[in-house]
Design a protein around this motif. Structure first.
Motif, PDB file in Angstrom:
ATOM      1  N   ASN A  54      51.652  -4.377  47.265  1.00  0.00           N
ATOM      2  CA  ASN A  54      50.277  -4.363  46.731  1.00  0.00           C
ATOM      3  C   ASN A  54      50.165  -3.406  45.548  1.00  0.00           C
ATOM      4  O   ASN A  54      49.520  -3.718  44.544  1.00  0.00           O
ATOM      5  CB  ASN A  54      49.279  -3.971  47.824  1.00  0.00           C
ATOM      6  CG  ASN A  54      49.140  -5.035  48.882  1.00  0.00           C
ATOM      7  OD1 ASN A  54      49.344  -6.212  48.607  1.00  0.00           O
ATOM      8  ND2 ASN A  54      48.793  -4.625  50.082  1.00  0.00           N
ATOM      9  N   SER A  55      50.807  -2.249  45.671  1.00  0.00           N
ATOM     10  CA  SER A  55      50.786  -1.281  44.568  1.00  0.00           C
ATOM     11  C   SER A  55      51.488  -1.836  43.329  1.00  0.00           C
ATOM     12  O   SER A  55      51.005  -1.673  42.210  1.00  0.00           O
ATOM     13  CB  SER A  55      51.484   0.018  44.992  1.00  0.00           C
ATOM     14  OG  SER A  55      50.796   0.628  46.036  1.00  0.00           O
ATOM     15  N   LEU A  56      52.620  -2.495  43.537  1.00  0.00           N
ATOM     16  CA  LEU A  56      53.351  -3.067  42.405  1.00  0.00           C
ATOM     17  C   LEU A  56      52.554  -4.188  41.736  1.00  0.00           C
ATOM     18  O   LEU A  56      52.609  -4.345  40.510  1.00  0.00           O
ATOM     19  CB  LEU A  56      54.714  -3.590  42.863  1.00  0.00           C
ATOM     20  CG  LEU A  56      55.731  -2.523  43.266  1.00  0.00           C
ATOM     21  CD1 LEU A  56      56.976  -3.168  43.852  1.00  0.00           C
ATOM     22  CD2 LEU A  56      56.073  -1.619  42.090  1.00  0.00           C
ATOM     23  N   ALA A  57      51.814  -4.945  42.518  1.00  0.00           N
ATOM     24  CA  ALA A  57      51.012  -6.036  41.950  1.00  0.00           C
ATOM     25  C   ALA A  57      49.898  -5.499  41.042  1.00  0.00           C
ATOM     26  O   ALA A  57      49.476  -6.183  40.107  1.00  0.00           O
ATOM     27  CB  ALA A  57      50.417  -6.876  43.061  1.00  0.00           C
ATOM     28  N   ARG A  58      49.438  -4.274  41.298  1.00  0.00           N
ATOM     29  CA  ARG A  58      48.368  -3.686  40.487  1.00  0.00           C
ATOM     30  C   ARG A  58      48.894  -2.949  39.260  1.00  0.00           C
ATOM     31  O   ARG A  58      48.117  -2.483  38.430  1.00  0.00           O
ATOM     32  CB  ARG A  58      47.540  -2.732  41.352  1.00  0.00           C
ATOM     33  CG  ARG A  58      46.671  -3.423  42.389  1.00  0.00           C
ATOM     34  CD  ARG A  58      45.713  -2.447  43.056  1.00  0.00           C
ATOM     35  NE  ARG A  58      46.397  -1.360  43.740  1.00  0.00           N
ATOM     36  CZ  ARG A  58      46.778  -1.375  45.023  1.00  0.00           C
ATOM     37  NH1 ARG A  58      46.552  -2.438  45.764  1.00  0.00           N
ATOM     38  NH2 ARG A  58      47.366  -0.333  45.553  1.00  0.00           N
ATOM     39  N   CYS A  59      50.203  -2.810  39.131  1.00  0.00           N
ATOM     40  CA  CYS A  59      50.793  -2.061  38.015  1.00  0.00           C
ATOM     41  C   CYS A  59      50.615  -2.820  36.702  1.00  0.00           C
ATOM     42  O   CYS A  59      50.762  -4.037  36.641  1.00  0.00           O
ATOM     43  CB  CYS A  59      52.282  -1.817  38.262  1.00  0.00           C
ATOM     44  SG  CYS A  59      52.583  -0.684  39.621  1.00  0.00           S
ATOM     45  N   ALA A  70      57.941   5.997  43.116  1.00  0.00           N
ATOM     46  CA  ALA A  70      58.067   7.422  43.430  1.00  0.00           C
ATOM     47  C   ALA A  70      57.161   7.797  44.604  1.00  0.00           C
ATOM     48  O   ALA A  70      57.588   8.506  45.526  1.00  0.00           O
ATOM     49  CB  ALA A  70      57.722   8.268  42.204  1.00  0.00           C
ATOM     50  N   ASP A  71      55.927   7.321  44.592  1.00  0.00           N
ATOM     51  CA  ASP A  71      55.007   7.596  45.695  1.00  0.00           C
ATOM     52  C   ASP A  71      55.516   6.990  47.000  1.00  0.00           C
ATOM     53  O   ASP A  71      55.443   7.615  48.059  1.00  0.00           O
ATOM     54  CB  ASP A  71      53.606   7.053  45.390  1.00  0.00           C
ATOM     55  CG  ASP A  71      52.917   7.815  44.271  1.00  0.00           C
ATOM     56  OD1 ASP A  71      53.368   8.936  43.929  1.00  0.00           O
ATOM     57  OD2 ASP A  71      51.931   7.281  43.725  1.00  0.00           O
ATOM     58  N   PHE A  72      56.056   5.772  46.902  1.00  0.00           N
ATOM     59  CA  PHE A  72      56.603   5.115  48.087  1.00  0.00           C
ATOM     60  C   PHE A  72      57.767   5.926  48.658  1.00  0.00           C
ATOM     61  O   PHE A  72      57.842   6.171  49.866  1.00  0.00           O
ATOM     62  CB  PHE A  72      57.074   3.705  47.729  1.00  0.00           C
ATOM     63  CG  PHE A  72      57.768   3.004  48.859  1.00  0.00           C
ATOM     64  CD1 PHE A  72      57.039   2.434  49.895  1.00  0.00           C
ATOM     65  CD2 PHE A  72      59.146   2.918  48.883  1.00  0.00           C
ATOM     66  CE1 PHE A  72      57.683   1.796  50.945  1.00  0.00           C
ATOM     67  CE2 PHE A  72      59.796   2.270  49.922  1.00  0.00           C
ATOM     68  CZ  PHE A  72      59.064   1.713  50.952  1.00  0.00           C
ATOM     69  N   GLY A  73      58.668   6.362  47.793  1.00  0.00           N
ATOM     70  CA  GLY A  73      59.820   7.146  48.241  1.00  0.00           C
ATOM     71  C   GLY A  73      59.417   8.480  48.843  1.00  0.00           C
ATOM     72  O   GLY A  73      59.962   8.910  49.865  1.00  0.00           O
ATOM     73  N   LYS A  74      58.441   9.144  48.222  1.00  0.00           N
ATOM     74  CA  LYS A  74      57.973  10.432  48.721  1.00  0.00           C
ATOM     75  C   LYS A  74      57.330  10.271  50.096  1.00  0.00           C
ATOM     76  O   LYS A  74      57.586  11.056  51.010  1.00  0.00           O
ATOM     77  CB  LYS A  74      56.967  11.028  47.733  1.00  0.00           C
ATOM     78  CG  LYS A  74      56.631  12.469  48.005  1.00  0.00           C
ATOM     79  CD  LYS A  74      55.564  13.025  47.072  1.00  0.00           C
ATOM     80  CE  LYS A  74      55.834  12.710  45.626  1.00  0.00           C
ATOM     81  NZ  LYS A  74      54.813  13.245  44.723  1.00  0.00           N
ATOM     82  N   THR A  75      56.517   9.238  50.251  1.00  0.00           N
ATOM     83  CA  THR A  75      55.872   8.977  51.540  1.00  0.00           C
ATOM     84  C   THR A  75      56.909   8.622  52.602  1.00  0.00           C
ATOM     85  O   THR A  75      56.842   9.109  53.728  1.00  0.00           O
ATOM     86  CB  THR A  75      54.842   7.837  51.414  1.00  0.00           C
ATOM     87  OG1 THR A  75      53.875   8.209  50.425  1.00  0.00           O
ATOM     88  CG2 THR A  75      54.151   7.562  52.720  1.00  0.00           C
TER      89      THR A  75
END
Length: 111
Positions: A54-59, A70-75
């Protein structure tokens, strides 16, 4: 979590109960607790994985994609650390920590 709640949450434990009959009750409870923790963790990670798409679709820019990953990896890193810390606290026996400096009350009598 009571045994009844555990059995309701984990139907495979109900089916495996005859096989596990010889285990002490405490071992059964601990294995049930570990199973619940694992399933909760898998559910959490699955939600995060779906959220990444969903995040990638909004990029709109390459920087947005980089930030999403980066946010995905950190989480993910934080959640894995938290899960394995909880797993170690549940699965490993509690050990008494003896301070390095000073004497522990347990050892004063021996000295």
């Amino acid at each position: 979590m009571s045994k009844i709640e555990t059995m309701a949450f984990n139907p495979w434990l109900t089916l495996a109960r005859p096989v596990l009959q010889g285990l002490p009750e405490q071992a059964f409870e601990k294995s049930a607790s570990l199973t619940v923790q694992w399933l909760e963790f898998l559910n959490l990670r699955l939600q995060e994985d779906m959220g990444l798409w969903n995040s990638l679709a909004r990029c709109k820019t390459p920087q947005d994609v980089q930030r999403a990953y980066a946010d995905f990896g950190k989480t993910a890193w934080a959640q894995y650390q938290e899960y394995f810390r909880a797993l170690a606290g549940t699965a490993l026996p509690k050990q008494e920590i003896v301070p390095v400096q000073g004497s522990h009350a347990k050892y004063k009598a021996a000295a």
